[in-house]
Design a protein around this motif. Structure first.
Motif, PDB file in Angstrom:
ATOM      1  N   THR A   1     -13.937  14.137  87.929  1.00 29.50           N
ATOM      2  CA  THR A   1     -13.269  15.003  86.957  1.00 29.50           C
ATOM      3  C   THR A   1     -12.941  16.310  87.646  1.00 29.50           C
ATOM      4  OG1 THR A   1     -14.834  14.094  85.383  1.00 29.50           O
ATOM      5  CG2 THR A   1     -13.405  15.824  84.585  1.00 29.50           C
ATOM      6  N   ILE A   2     -11.670  16.633  87.700  1.00 25.97           N
ATOM      7  CA  ILE A   2     -11.279  17.889  88.351  1.00 25.97           C
ATOM      8  C   ILE A   2     -11.144  18.979  87.296  1.00 25.97           C
ATOM      9  CG2 ILE A   2      -9.492  19.051  89.706  1.00 25.97           C
ATOM     10  CD1 ILE A   2      -9.113  16.389  91.181  1.00 25.97           C
ATOM     11  N   GLN A   3     -11.986  19.996  87.421  1.00 24.54           N
ATOM     12  CA  GLN A   3     -12.012  21.071  86.426  1.00 24.54           C
ATOM     13  C   GLN A   3     -11.718  22.418  87.030  1.00 24.54           C
ATOM     14  OE1 GLN A   3     -15.806  21.062  84.441  1.00 24.54           O
ATOM     15  NE2 GLN A   3     -15.732  18.886  84.046  1.00 24.54           N
ATOM     16  N   VAL A   4     -11.768  22.471  88.347  1.00 26.68           N
ATOM     17  CA  VAL A   4     -11.592  23.777  89.004  1.00 26.68           C
ATOM     18  C   VAL A   4     -10.409  23.683  89.961  1.00 26.68           C
ATOM     19  CG1 VAL A   4     -14.002  24.502  88.852  1.00 26.68           C
ATOM     20  CG2 VAL A   4     -13.285  23.055  90.747  1.00 26.68           C
ATOM     21  N   ASP A   5      -9.897  24.850  90.329  1.00 28.19           N
ATOM     22  CA  ASP A   5      -8.815  24.853  91.293  1.00 28.19           C
ATOM     23  C   ASP A   5      -9.337  24.343  92.629  1.00 28.19           C
ATOM     24  OD1 ASP A   5      -6.480  25.770  89.998  1.00 28.19           O
ATOM     25  OD2 ASP A   5      -7.389  27.752  89.833  1.00 28.19           O
TER      26      ASP A   5
ATOM     27  N   VAL B   1      -9.136   7.999  80.137  1.00 27.05           N
ATOM     28  CA  VAL B   1     -10.143   7.322  80.961  1.00 27.05           C
ATOM     29  C   VAL B   1     -10.308   5.857  80.557  1.00 27.05           C
ATOM     30  CG1 VAL B   1     -12.582   7.285  81.613  1.00 27.05           C
ATOM     31  CG2 VAL B   1     -11.386   9.432  81.462  1.00 27.05           C
TER      32      VAL B   1
ATOM     33  N   SER C   1      -7.412  15.935  83.171  1.00 28.92           N
ATOM     34  CA  SER C   1      -7.026  16.456  81.849  1.00 28.92           C
ATOM     35  C   SER C   1      -7.278  17.954  81.720  1.00 28.92           C
ATOM     36  CB  SER C   1      -7.768  15.700  80.744  1.00 28.92           C
ATOM     37  OG  SER C   1      -9.155  15.792  80.928  1.00 28.92           O
ATOM     38  N   ALA C   2      -8.154  18.508  82.569  1.00 28.21           N
ATOM     39  CA  ALA C   2      -8.412  19.945  82.505  1.00 28.21           C
ATOM     40  C   ALA C   2      -7.450  20.744  83.385  1.00 28.21           C
ATOM     41  CB  ALA C   2      -9.846  20.239  82.925  1.00 28.21           C
ATOM     42  N   VAL C   3      -6.616  20.018  84.121  1.00 31.12           N
ATOM     43  CA  VAL C   3      -5.686  20.688  85.026  1.00 31.12           C
ATOM     44  C   VAL C   3      -4.413  21.018  84.265  1.00 31.12           C
ATOM     45  CG1 VAL C   3      -4.311  20.432  87.129  1.00 31.12           C
ATOM     46  CG2 VAL C   3      -6.613  19.468  87.034  1.00 31.12           C
ATOM     47  N   SER C   4      -4.139  22.311  84.090  1.00 27.89           N
ATOM     48  CA  SER C   4      -2.931  22.673  83.356  1.00 27.89           C
ATOM     49  C   SER C   4      -1.839  23.159  84.299  1.00 27.89           C
ATOM     50  CB  SER C   4      -3.236  23.728  82.295  1.00 27.89           C
ATOM     51  OG  SER C   4      -3.953  24.775  82.873  1.00 27.89           O
ATOM     52  N   ILE C   5      -2.241  23.568  85.497  1.00 25.11           N
ATOM     53  CA  ILE C   5      -1.257  24.007  86.484  1.00 25.11           C
ATOM     54  C   ILE C   5      -1.527  23.237  87.769  1.00 25.11           C
ATOM     55  CG2 ILE C   5      -0.424  25.964  87.847  1.00 25.11           C
ATOM     56  CD1 ILE C   5      -1.592  27.748  85.524  1.00 25.11           C
TER      57      ILE C   5
ATOM     58  N   LYS D   1     -19.076  22.008  94.512  1.00 23.88           N
ATOM     59  CA  LYS D   1     -19.039  20.587  94.790  1.00 23.88           C
ATOM     60  C   LYS D   1     -18.516  19.889  93.540  1.00 23.88           C
ATOM     61  CE  LYS D   1     -22.363  17.445  96.820  1.00 23.88           C
ATOM     62  NZ  LYS D   1     -21.721  16.900  97.996  1.00 23.88           N
ATOM     63  N   ILE D   2     -17.604  18.971  93.731  1.00 24.74           N
ATOM     64  CA  ILE D   2     -17.118  18.201  92.598  1.00 24.74           C
ATOM     65  C   ILE D   2     -17.921  16.907  92.544  1.00 24.74           C
ATOM     66  CG2 ILE D   2     -15.120  16.983  91.651  1.00 24.74           C
ATOM     67  CD1 ILE D   2     -13.371  19.141  92.862  1.00 24.74           C
TER      68      ILE D   2
ATOM     69  N   MET E   1      -2.493  20.509  95.527  1.00 21.83           N
ATOM     70  CA  MET E   1      -3.322  19.583  94.758  1.00 21.83           C
ATOM     71  C   MET E   1      -2.653  18.216  94.642  1.00 21.83           C
ATOM     72  SD  MET E   1      -5.115  20.037  91.068  1.00 21.83           S
ATOM     73  CE  MET E   1      -6.097  21.458  91.246  1.00 21.83           C
TER      74      MET E   1
ATOM     75  N   ASP F   1      -9.821  12.145  86.793  1.00 25.23           N
ATOM     76  CA  ASP F   1      -9.436  12.740  85.521  1.00 25.23           C
ATOM     77  C   ASP F   1      -8.921  14.142  85.758  1.00 25.23           C
ATOM     78  OD1 ASP F   1      -9.530  13.032  82.487  1.00 25.23           O
ATOM     79  OD2 ASP F   1     -10.818  14.676  83.151  1.00 25.23           O
TER      80      ASP F   1
END
Lengths: 133, 133
Positions: free
Chosen positions: A16-20, A106, A50-54, A3-4, A59, A48
């Motif tokens: 904040t999106i941190q996972v695929d 942010v 910022s943790a998404v690199s790909i 769950k996000i 998405m 946010d």
């Protein structure tokens, strides 16, 4: 942890999106977010990444969907913290994220949204209203 | 995505934990956070664990470590959004998170930290901190 979380901060919601994002997680996020906007009367959504690199087209589309849904519910969406490579990829994928505002971080995103909320509520952006009266 | 983003919001830093913290990720988070406190001069750290449904002694210890490190760097830590089951588990594990403040949600955590910052700066908590209309 499937769950996000959506954090309420005043009139804004922060995600904040941190996972695929896979199908079900993205669907759950969309559903949670519209419910949360409805429940809290939030007028802005900050995403946010910022943790998404790909980033992939899936998405990109989800972010676009969220923005459109929020817009219908009278909340603006701002994507913050996008990495340069992600911006390049989005354009190469043909996803210019129309209807989505973006900001470098942010803090800037929050002030952008705050400005938009003020504009909507009062009809003008408060500065030092001095001369024109 | 092997990095937990740290969001700067004014004098506060916000960390949302959405994934299981394994050794290296936890170490990276600790290192990033102390660097970020040092760089930004943040006076408070908010750790949102609303997405954490299962907690183990490792994660409990990491949260304690973060709070201690932040404290040394003159920043208070508030853990927000803890699920009831997590609170029960922490006590059963014998980890009462001493030195860590907690609040029900991000908004309450922010006002708690803001109060502490005001107290530190001015020596008293202002009744109404000048919200502009």
């Amino acid at each position: 942890m499937e769950k996000i979380p959506i954090l309420k901060m005043g009139k804004l919601l922060l995600v904040t999106i941190q996972v695929d994002l896979y199908d079900r997680l993205a669907e759950a996020l969309e559903a949670d977010l519209v419910q949360m906007i409805n429940k809290t009367g939030a007028q802005g959504v900050l995403i946010d990444i910022s943790a998404v690199s790909i980033i992939d087209s899936f998405m990109g589309r989800i972010i676009g969907n969220i923005a459109t849904m929020s817009k219908i519910l009278d909340a603006e969406t701002v994507v913050v913290g996008m990495q340069p490579a992600v911006a390049i990829t989005l354009i190469e994928l043909g996803l210019p994220l129309t209807g989505v505002y973006s900001a470098l971080n942010v803090e800037k995103g929050m002030s952008l949204l705050q400005g938009k909320i003020n504009l909507k509520e009062t009809g003008f952006i408060p500065e030092d209203d001095g001369d024109t009266e």
